[in-house]
Design a protein around this motif. Structure first.
Motif, PDB file in Angstrom:
ATOM      1  N   TYR A 133       6.045  14.235   8.613  1.00 41.06           N
ATOM      2  CA  TYR A 133       5.597  13.114   7.786  1.00 41.06           C
ATOM      3  C   TYR A 133       6.770  12.163   7.512  1.00 41.06           C
ATOM      4  CZ  TYR A 133       0.861  14.563   6.380  1.00 41.06           C
ATOM      5  OH  TYR A 133      -0.482  14.872   6.342  1.00 41.06           O
ATOM      6  N   VAL A 139       6.618   8.635   5.973  1.00 37.04           N
ATOM      7  CA  VAL A 139       5.908   8.905   4.718  1.00 37.04           C
ATOM      8  C   VAL A 139       6.812   9.772   3.850  1.00 37.04           C
ATOM      9  CG1 VAL A 139       3.894  10.039   3.703  1.00 37.04           C
ATOM     10  CG2 VAL A 139       3.663   8.754   5.838  1.00 37.04           C
ATOM     11  N   MET A 141       0.849  -1.167   0.000  1.00 38.24           N
ATOM     12  CA  MET A 141       0.000   0.000   0.000  1.00 38.24           C
ATOM     13  C   MET A 141       0.900   1.236   0.000  1.00 38.24           C
ATOM     14  SD  MET A 141      -2.830   1.516   2.718  1.00 38.24           S
ATOM     15  CE  MET A 141      -2.687   0.148   3.768  1.00 38.24           C
ATOM     16  N   ARG A 142       0.500   2.219  -0.758  1.00 38.66           N
ATOM     17  CA  ARG A 142       1.234   3.484  -0.828  1.00 38.66           C
ATOM     18  C   ARG A 142       0.493   4.522   0.007  1.00 38.66           C
ATOM     19  NH1 ARG A 142       2.167   6.801  -6.394  1.00 38.66           N
ATOM     20  NH2 ARG A 142       3.435   8.470  -5.531  1.00 38.66           N
ATOM     21  N   VAL A 143       1.219   5.171   0.911  1.00 42.49           N
ATOM     22  CA  VAL A 143       0.644   6.219   1.757  1.00 42.49           C
ATOM     23  C   VAL A 143       1.204   7.554   1.289  1.00 42.49           C
ATOM     24  CG1 VAL A 143       0.461   7.136   4.090  1.00 42.49           C
ATOM     25  CG2 VAL A 143       0.387   4.664   3.713  1.00 42.49           C
ATOM     26  N   ILE A 144       0.322   8.502   1.069  1.00 38.21           N
ATOM     27  CA  ILE A 144       0.719   9.838   0.623  1.00 38.21           C
ATOM     28  C   ILE A 144       0.289  10.841   1.683  1.00 38.21           C
ATOM     29  CG2 ILE A 144       0.429  11.603  -1.158  1.00 38.21           C
ATOM     30  CD1 ILE A 144      -0.221   9.285  -3.097  1.00 38.21           C
ATOM     31  N   GLY A 145       1.246  11.615   2.183  1.00 42.27           N
ATOM     32  CA  GLY A 145       0.945  12.666   3.148  1.00 42.27           C
ATOM     33  C   GLY A 145       0.382  13.880   2.428  1.00 42.27           C
ATOM     34  N   LEU A 166       6.744   9.668  10.710  1.00 38.55           N
ATOM     35  CA  LEU A 166       5.814   8.669  10.199  1.00 38.55           C
ATOM     36  C   LEU A 166       6.383   7.815   9.066  1.00 38.55           C
ATOM     37  CD1 LEU A 166       2.617  10.922  10.169  1.00 38.55           C
ATOM     38  CD2 LEU A 166       3.399   9.370  11.965  1.00 38.55           C
ATOM     39  N   TYR A 176       1.708  15.282  -1.040  1.00 43.99           N
ATOM     40  CA  TYR A 176       0.858  16.029  -1.963  1.00 43.99           C
ATOM     41  C   TYR A 176       0.549  17.355  -1.273  1.00 43.99           C
ATOM     42  CZ  TYR A 176      -3.418  17.546  -4.284  1.00 43.99           C
ATOM     43  OH  TYR A 176      -4.357  18.274  -4.945  1.00 43.99           O
ATOM     44  N   ASP A 213       6.137  10.263   0.258  1.00 40.00           N
ATOM     45  CA  ASP A 213       5.402  10.878  -0.843  1.00 40.00           C
ATOM     46  C   ASP A 213       4.442  11.907  -0.261  1.00 40.00           C
ATOM     47  OD1 ASP A 213       6.515   9.285  -2.932  1.00 40.00           O
ATOM     48  OD2 ASP A 213       5.190   7.644  -2.323  1.00 40.00           O
TER      49      ASP A 213
END
Length: 65
Positions: A47, A53, A1-5, A51, A57, A55
């Protein structure tokens, strides 16, 4: 799964945007144990460093009608 902040900017501050009611948006206070107080750079660092993260946005809400 990809998580994006996500970093939502309003008047140059990182805000918690929800529901489309801009008058109610408030600066992001903290991430975990890190105090943010609406500082977008601090939020980006949190992030990544807190965390894991990598990636992000960024949305400039002032530019979106």
């Amino acid at each position: 799964m990809r998580v994006i902040g996500v970093i939502d900017l309003l008047a140059g501050r990182a805000v918690h945007a929800a529901g489309g009611h801009r008058g109610r948006y408030r600066p992001v206070p903290t991430v975990g144990r890190v105090r943010i107080d609406g500082d977008a750079t601090a939020l980006a660092r949190a992030y990544v460093e807190e965390l894991g993260v990598t990636d992000l946005y960024v949305a400039d809400l002032d530019a979106i009608d």
